[in-house]
Structures are given as structure tokens and as C-alpha cells.
Design an enzyme around this catalytic site. Structure first.
Site: not given
Length: 325
Positions: A147-148
Site C-alpha cells: 500500500d502507498k
């Protein structure tokens, strides 16, 4: 982002793919836009594919993005490279970096940085072909993602042979992935094995939920061990046996210990109101192409973890949970 919604009539009787059906109905969407700009497809609230066959009374909701760039360009973005040979590049991904170009994040991604680092040219976007072909073109060398706002180890492939090799390792789970996270809450026991289905939250399409006693969604398994507790905060070590979107975040929420700084699955913390997601991929053990034994990669504990731990230690006494408590 634009949305498109339609309900299949109750008298519909054909057996057509979703993309074909949507392209031929009045005020529908052409198949080129569906393939190139698609963000998400929901059928009756569940994530679906373009190839799904539609039936009468189905509720179809589609989100897409216009203004897709013609190319994915190399960008001179610094990378923390842990290891590299002719087949792979292992990166300690910074928090805030998106893994590959997608809607809303067409530049500044790990792929853009890798293209520059590898000395590659810009990649032309394609708008014809299957959805899988379109997406594969956007993420060269990417065999798994973070995830970012999750930092840590990610392994990438420098050629097609190594990409296929690594994909098989992830598909067959011939590897070990270990994360650390700081959570708000204490687990009931020191170590546990979480096994659930994960579905999209019908009340919020940005969230997922862990559910049991159903076959809906995707099976997910997470092993956790509570390293220590400080007040009502827990430092966890986590291993995943499957690779589902938001899996650790969803399972920690399910455990009653949402991750500190998680804006989706946790609320703002009073002690750490500016905390960002406290989740880090710390260790990866995997069989590299042309090797006969597993190679282990490790990272140092991120600065943001050390700062939170320092404050917790100044306020609370360290505690170790009993294994069977």
C-alpha cells in the site's frame, strides 16, 4: 472520478460479458474506455471483472478515470536499494510512494523510479486488448505490491524470465514475508492465527471487512505475535500466508487492535494525532532465480517507529503478554 451505474432489466435473458453489455446499452461505455481507464467494477456491491456474465436485475456500478497519460515515463527518484543483480532489484520502499501507476497516481511511483534506474525508455500505454494486458503494461517488473503508506521491502523483476519465476514463488507461497506494526489495543493472547474471508465493506467501498461463516470474498490468513505492550498500545510482528488487499490492516482491526495511523480502519489517536500508518514490511525470505536456497532480506526499523516507541516507553511500563492469557 466519474461513475457509471445501471441496472440490468428484469426481462433480460441473454448471456453476455459485462463489458459487451455495457458497451451496447443506451448511454453505455465503450470497451476501450472500460479497459484503459477502469478503477473498479461492482456487481451487486461485489468487486467483479469485465469478463463476468451479467444476469437480470444485476446492479452494475463502474468507476473510471479519464485523462490517462500516453506514456509511463522514467523519473529520477532516489531509491533505497537493498540488493540487485541481473535478475532482481530489492527496494526498501518509502512510505507515501505508490507501487505502480494507476488512477490518480500516474507519476512518482516505484515503477517510474525503476524505469530510470534501469535505464529504460518510457512505456507506451495501450488501450486495446484485455484488462489484464492493459494493467500488465503499466507495471513492468512488479510481482507484488505494498500500500502507498506501507513502507518496506518489495522485490521487483528486471526481465521477463525472473518476473515469471517470482510470480510463481508468490502464487505458490514459497516465501516468508514478515511485517511489524504498532497497534492501538491489546490482543487477548500473545500469538494467534487469524483465518477469515475478506470482503469489500458494503457501507464504504474504500474499506474491506474480515468475515467468517461465509464463502463470499477471498480467504485470508495472518499469523501474529505481540512483541510487547505499552499501556494500550501493542508492537506486533506479523506474517501473512495470503496476499489480500489491506489484509494486515483488516485483520488487525478484526483482532480489536487497529494499526496506529490507519486513516481507513482506525480513528485519530489522541496521543499520536499526527501518526502515519505504522506498518512496515521488515523481512522477506525468497528463492531467487537460479538459486538453490532461500535468500533473506531485512530492513532497519523505520524512524517513525522509533519515535513512537520512544514516547511510549517514556509514558508506560513495557509488558510482555502471556502466551495463553
Amino acid at each position: 472520478m466519474p461513475f457509471y451505474s445501471i441496472q440490468v432489466p428484469s426481462d433480460y435473458y441473454k448471456n453476455e460479458r459485462l463489458d459487451k453489455y455495457v458497451s451496447i446499452v443506451s448511454n453505455g461505455m465503450n470497451r476501450s474506455k472500460l479497459k484503459s481507464g477502469i478503477v473498479e467494477i461492482l456487481v451487486n456491491g461485489k468487486k467483479s471483472k469485465l469478463s463476468q456474465k451479467v444476469k437480470n436485475n444485476d446492479q452494475i456500478d463502474i468507476q473510471w478515470e479519464d485523462n490517462i497519460p500516453e506514456n509511463i515515463d522514467p523519473e529520477n527518484i532516489p531509491l533505497d536499494i537493498l540488493f540487485e543483480n541481473e535478475d532482481v532489484t530489492v527496494v526498501n520502499k518509502a512510505q507515501g510512494m505508490v507501487t505502480h501507476p494507476a488512477c490518480g497516481n500516474w507519476n512518482g511511483t516505484l515503477v517510474n523510479a525503476l524505469l530510470y534506474h534501469w535505464g529504460r525508455k518510457a512505456i507506451n500505454q495501450i488501450k486495446d486488448g484485455s484488462a489484464d494486458e492493459v494493467m500488465t503494461k503499466r507495471r513492468p517488473g512488479i510481482v507484488h505490491r505494498l500500500d502507498k503508506d506501507t513502507s518496506g521491502i518489495i522485490i521487483t523483476a528486471k526481465n521477463r524470465d525472473s518476473e515469471e519465476w517470482l510470480q510463481s514463488q508468490f502464487k505458490n507461497r514459497n516465501l516468508q514475508k514478515e511485517y511489524i506494526c504498532i497497534c492501538f489495543g491489546r490482543p487477548k493472547i500473545k500469538c494467534g492465527d487469524i483465518r477469515t474471508q475478506i470482503i469489500r465493506d458494503p457501507k464504504n467501498r474504500h474499506r474491506f471487512k474480515a468475515v467468517t461463516e461465509t464463502k463470499d470474498g477471498k480467504y485470508a490468513r495472518t499469523l501474529y505475535s505481540c512483541i510487547s505492550c505499552y499501556g494500550n498500545y501493542s508492537l506486533m510482528r506479523v506474517r501473512i500466508k495470503t496476499g489480500r488487499t489491506h489484509q494486515i490492516r483488516v485483520h488487525m482491526k478484526y483482532l480489536g487492535c487497529p494499526i496506529l495511523g490507519d486513516s481507513i480502519y482506525n480513528s485519530e489517536d489522541k496521543l499520536f494525532p499526527k501518526a502515519t500508518l505504522m506498518l512496515h514490511s521488515k523481512k522477506l525470505k525468497i528463492l531467487l532465480p537460479n538459486d538453490s536456497k532461500l535468500t533473506e532480506f531485512n530492513t532497519k526499523t523505520p524512524k517513525r517507529f522509533l519515535e513512537v516507541e520512544k514516547k511510549l516507553k517514556s509514558k508506560y511500563q513495557k509488558e510482555i503478554l502471556n502466551k495463553t492469557k
